[in-house]
Design an enzyme around this catalytic site. Sequence first.
Site, PDB file in Angstrom:
ATOM      1  N   PRO A 198       0.841  -1.203   0.000  1.00 39.74           N
ATOM      2  CA  PRO A 198       0.000   0.000   0.000  1.00 39.74           C
ATOM      3  C   PRO A 198       0.876   1.252   0.000  1.00 39.74           C
ATOM      4  O   PRO A 198       1.929   1.264   0.623  1.00 39.74           O
ATOM      5  CB  PRO A 198      -0.779  -0.087   1.311  1.00 39.74           C
ATOM      6  N   GLU A 199       0.450   2.258  -0.724  1.00 37.74           N
ATOM      7  CA  GLU A 199       1.187   3.511  -0.773  1.00 37.74           C
ATOM      8  C   GLU A 199       0.395   4.577  -0.012  1.00 37.74           C
ATOM      9  O   GLU A 199      -0.625   4.265   0.594  1.00 37.74           O
ATOM     10  CB  GLU A 199       1.442   3.901  -2.237  1.00 37.74           C
ATOM     11  N   HIS A 244      -4.578 -15.683  10.271  1.00 36.68           N
ATOM     12  CA  HIS A 244      -3.677 -14.562  10.036  1.00 36.68           C
ATOM     13  C   HIS A 244      -4.105 -13.300  10.767  1.00 36.68           C
ATOM     14  O   HIS A 244      -3.533 -12.240  10.564  1.00 36.68           O
ATOM     15  CB  HIS A 244      -3.546 -14.291   8.542  1.00 36.68           C
TER      16      HIS A 244
END
Length: 293
Positions: A2-3, A104
């Site tokens: 992700p940016e 997870h």
Amino acid sequence: MPELPEVETIRRGLEPAMDGARFSKVELRRGDLRWPLPKDFVARLEGKTVTGMGRRAKYLLIDLSSGDVLVMHLGMSGSFHVFGKERQTAPGAYYHERARHKTHDHVVFHMSSGAIVTFNDPRRFGSMKIVPRDKLDSEPLLRDLGPEPLGNEFDAAMLARACAGKKTSLKAALLDQRVVAGLGNIYVCEALHRARLSPKRKASTIADRKGAPNERAVNLVDAIKAVLNEAIKQGGSSLRDHKLTDGELGMFQHNFRVYDREGEKCRTPGCGGTVKRFVQNGRSTFYCPTCQK
Ligand SMILES: [Zn+2]
């Protein structure tokens, strides 16, 4: 990974569940993510109230009533899920596996707002750390980061100074988090296309000999700010087709002009070129050789 726009979307998505709420209970289902979690992690969160939620580059910064800051990074595959009274949301869940599995869910925050926030990370490149607010400036994860691209201090003069004399490509310079923080492969490709600059061009060519910005630097800064603002408005980009029904997935991928569009027509009006892909510093670069010089 992700940016900036994706992390900003996640910050906004977590705010209603977490800001102003207290950590009633924190479950750690394993002792490490990318790095071991601090031994006092749970104790420093439980009973503390969230007094603010910020972001620096790709890091989420959660201010606590104790004076600590919870610093979180999503890594490659991290995602948050918010289980509220009325609905379940997954703010900015761009990268999680198709078959997201509860095994997870490594960290679970039970908030006094009634919301349960889970952090799921199959590949465990994410990280969480607690840092006293007054030590944040010297925190190794954050201290070398360059300016925020949407902040006022990031302008053509600053970018030109950072690129002057650099022998690397312009793309490599923009990916360098010390030059500007929060950009990754997608938004660098997109910004270079909007500025009509080749990713292969030397970084130093956006500055004159004295390090002052030329027109390219001005255009590039404008393009970076524009693409990030548009992406944030659309909730970031989702790179896989997740069949989620919560309406929280980012939509900006439909506005990509070059990224992941190899062989397709360039979207610059009147260009007529074709988007090409090549590998640069080990990563795919997408660009239009016709209009990006
Ligand atoms: Zn073109």
